[in-house]
Motif scaffolding. Sequence first.
Motif, mmCIF file in Angstrom:
data_model
loop_
_atom_site.group_PDB
_atom_site.id
_atom_site.type_symbol
_atom_site.label_atom_id
_atom_site.label_comp_id
_atom_site.label_asym_id
_atom_site.label_seq_id
_atom_site.Cartn_x
_atom_site.Cartn_y
_atom_site.Cartn_z
ATOM 1 N N ALA A 174 71.403 90.847 47.058
ATOM 2 C CA ALA A 174 70.037 91.355 46.867
ATOM 3 C C ALA A 174 69.087 90.204 46.573
ATOM 4 O O ALA A 174 67.964 90.162 47.091
ATOM 5 C CB ALA A 174 70.016 92.378 45.735
ATOM 6 N N ALA A 175 69.552 89.232 45.776
ATOM 7 C CA ALA A 175 68.691 88.094 45.443
ATOM 8 C C ALA A 175 68.363 87.276 46.685
ATOM 9 O O ALA A 175 67.203 86.925 46.915
ATOM 10 C CB ALA A 175 69.361 87.208 44.390
ATOM 11 N N THR A 176 69.373 87.005 47.525
ATOM 12 C CA THR A 176 69.084 86.205 48.716
ATOM 13 C C THR A 176 68.190 86.970 49.679
ATOM 14 O O THR A 176 67.464 86.382 50.461
ATOM 15 C CB THR A 176 70.356 85.793 49.483
ATOM 16 N N LEU A 177 68.224 88.300 49.601
ATOM 17 C CA LEU A 177 67.383 89.091 50.512
ATOM 18 C C LEU A 177 65.961 89.209 49.979
ATOM 19 O O LEU A 177 65.144 89.903 50.565
ATOM 20 C CB LEU A 177 67.995 90.477 50.713
ATOM 21 N N GLY A 178 65.694 88.555 48.849
ATOM 22 C CA GLY A 178 64.317 88.469 48.377
ATOM 23 C C GLY A 178 63.970 89.401 47.238
ATOM 24 O O GLY A 178 62.807 89.472 46.836
ATOM 25 N N ALA A 179 64.949 90.127 46.680
ATOM 26 C CA ALA A 179 64.633 91.074 45.615
ATOM 27 C C ALA A 179 64.423 90.336 44.294
ATOM 28 O O ALA A 179 65.202 89.457 43.936
ATOM 29 C CB ALA A 179 65.766 92.083 45.472
ATOM 30 N N SER A 180 63.352 90.702 43.571
ATOM 31 C CA SER A 180 63.126 90.149 42.243
ATOM 32 C C SER A 180 64.174 90.721 41.300
ATOM 33 O O SER A 180 64.877 91.667 41.642
ATOM 34 C CB SER A 180 61.737 90.542 41.755
ATOM 35 N N ARG A 181 64.270 90.155 40.081
ATOM 36 C CA ARG A 181 65.241 90.671 39.118
ATOM 37 C C ARG A 181 65.055 92.160 38.886
ATOM 38 O O ARG A 181 66.001 92.933 38.804
ATOM 39 C CB ARG A 181 65.096 89.930 37.788
ATOM 40 N N ARG A 182 63.793 92.539 38.749
ATOM 41 C CA ARG A 182 63.448 93.943 38.557
ATOM 42 C C ARG A 182 63.935 94.799 39.717
ATOM 43 O O ARG A 182 64.558 95.840 39.527
ATOM 44 C CB ARG A 182 61.920 94.002 38.535
ATOM 45 N N ALA A 183 63.647 94.325 40.921
ATOM 46 C CA ALA A 183 64.043 95.088 42.111
ATOM 47 C C ALA A 183 65.561 95.156 42.218
ATOM 48 O O ALA A 183 66.114 96.183 42.606
ATOM 49 C CB ALA A 183 63.448 94.457 43.368
#
Lengths: 271, 355
Positions: free
Chosen positions: A176-185
């Motif tokens: 999820a992080a590499t796909l651009g999601a913020s910590r919140r997301a």
Amino acid sequence: MRIGRNAGTYVVPLLVLMVVAFDVPILLMLASSVLAPHPTVAHWAELVESPIYFRVLGNTFQIALVTAAVCGLIGYPLAYWMRGLGGRAQLAVVTLVLLPFWISILVRTYAWIVVLGNNGIVNRSLMGLGLTDRPVSFLYNQLGVTIGTTNVLLPFLVLPLFAAMLKIDERLLQAAATLGASRRAIFWRVFFPLSLPAFAAGLVLVFILTLGFYVTPAILGGGRVPMISSMLDILINQMPRWELAAAISTLLLAVTLALYGVYRTIAARAA
Amino acid sequence: MGAIEFDGVAKRYGPVHAVRDLTMRVPEGEFLTILGPSGSGKTTILSLVAGLVPPTGGRILIAGRDVTNLEPQQRRIGLVFQSYALFPHLDVFRNVAFPLAVRGRPRSEIADKVAAALARVRLDGFARRKPQQLSGGQQQRVALARAFVFEPDILLLDEPLGALDRKLREEVQVELKALQRDLGITTLLVTHDQEEALSLSDRIIVLDHGAMQQVGTPDEVYRRPANRFVAGFLGLANLLEGRVEAGRGLRLPTGELVACATQGLAEGSPATAVVRPERVRLLPETAGEGIAARVRQDVYLGHLRRWHLDSDAGPELIAAAADGVGQAAIGDRVRVAWAPEDVWLLPEEARGAAA
Ligand SMILES: Nc1ncnc2c1ncn2[C@@H]1O[C@H](COP(=O)(O)OP(=O)(O)OP(=O)(O)O)[C@@H](O)[C@H]1O
Ligand SMILES: [Mg+2]
């Protein structure tokens, strides 16, 4: 299959014991709501017609709901925080969460009376800080009962939830992080949905356990917070109205079984 | 789009050097394969580029920008994990839509792009399935679609074809290569399948114990390996040790001469000759040239036949030819020969593989 049949034969004596010693008496007891002293619906009619019983039922459901909600509000962040801890700290916190299981429920419940009483540490601190000039009544009302049940039942929510959170694959969060999601997301779109089945199952479990809880509500409610279990106590020990108690128990069992069905469905989705 | 530069990048896990002092440049649009045995640091290199683990030394630049201290979210990289890491609670559509949704793209744009990406990996019609309801190959393609749908600068693929059977793998390889060429996206692919590396890549880097052994085109790495490790890792190789005779070739301890170019190697210095099995010819025992040998084993591979031979020149030799081309049965005495230009000489200092 052979193994299954063999194992089955070993289990039969135990099964017979269970049925004779536990299930038959329960069924006989439940049956007494329509069979004692002769086949009748009078006890059920009385249950349906007197508003007092439904008030107590409603009250019990309300306390169970509040307890489940408070357990959820405290338990979810607690389990989440535990998941992020390092090995040794995690073990220590798990032990702390488990600790109450090893202390008698009576001791813990009476301890709350000491802590929450008019002269207890909480009220003295509140008054010492000048937040209130009269003691706040924590005991012998819904607030006290809710505090007690929450304390006793919290581990039932936290431990399975924590276990489920540990099973969530760290790589999903990394993806999820590499796909651009913020910590919140990452939390709201991946972590929370993945933990939701275990969380919901825990909430239902706490709710069910509160419905039939006796000791803690009886002591911390001081007889002033009517719940199903204390009402049954009165019906059986003081009235005595076994048939009516049986009718109420049947109702409680039905509701609990229905909720247990919900719990199993959710838990199966969690696995 | 962007080039990747590794500038002295290192990663240690306690005493383990997962990656040692890696310095290289991957130009924009290149398809680079990282090849190495298990535990050689392949996944670690991808994790460093993606920002999932911090390096213990060096810098990484993407499109000229130093990303060493950037979070993964800020790197614009599409990563396909070794395990795919599809979100189990989301269907195929919402998995692929994920990177667009977290960027707050409008609904219609998301629908269009996801549909295009799914068509690209030939999964139209699967949008409403959950990942658990897909085969390994389909999951792999969903992971791929999810990794490129948001038009990242770089695509990182960690053994994406590992779980597929051979036929499907070859199909997906062709698709993958076409996709990469169409998108023109800089791609790092990790594999320990040497055929996959040779067939897909513009260049290959070969790793062992975290250290880069060689970087070059598939042809270079296969035909002119930098050391014995690379020679042995990319397919089978005959390795013959001897001493250099300047201008003539390599003299084996048994006295045979392996004719080859000796460019720049000093007279009498120890060296190893590398000859690929498919360059080795089997001749009748009566032939006037080559090294005498006896056939120990005859291996049928379908498209190829391979012979393992005990030679008079020392170690076991391996020859291979298209089935039907050569003829030799177990126990036959033969002679083996090869053309001088098919021999690659490794100087002594290139013998040790890993540091
Ligand atoms: N989180 C970690 N903690 C400690 N050591 C690690 C960690 N991750 C990797 N390593 C070590 O680093 C080395 C390189 O690991 P890496 O995962 O990069 O190998 P790989 O080339 O991807 O192997 P494979 O082909 O098996 O996937 C290994 O020795 C591994 O044990
Ligand atoms: Mg790996």
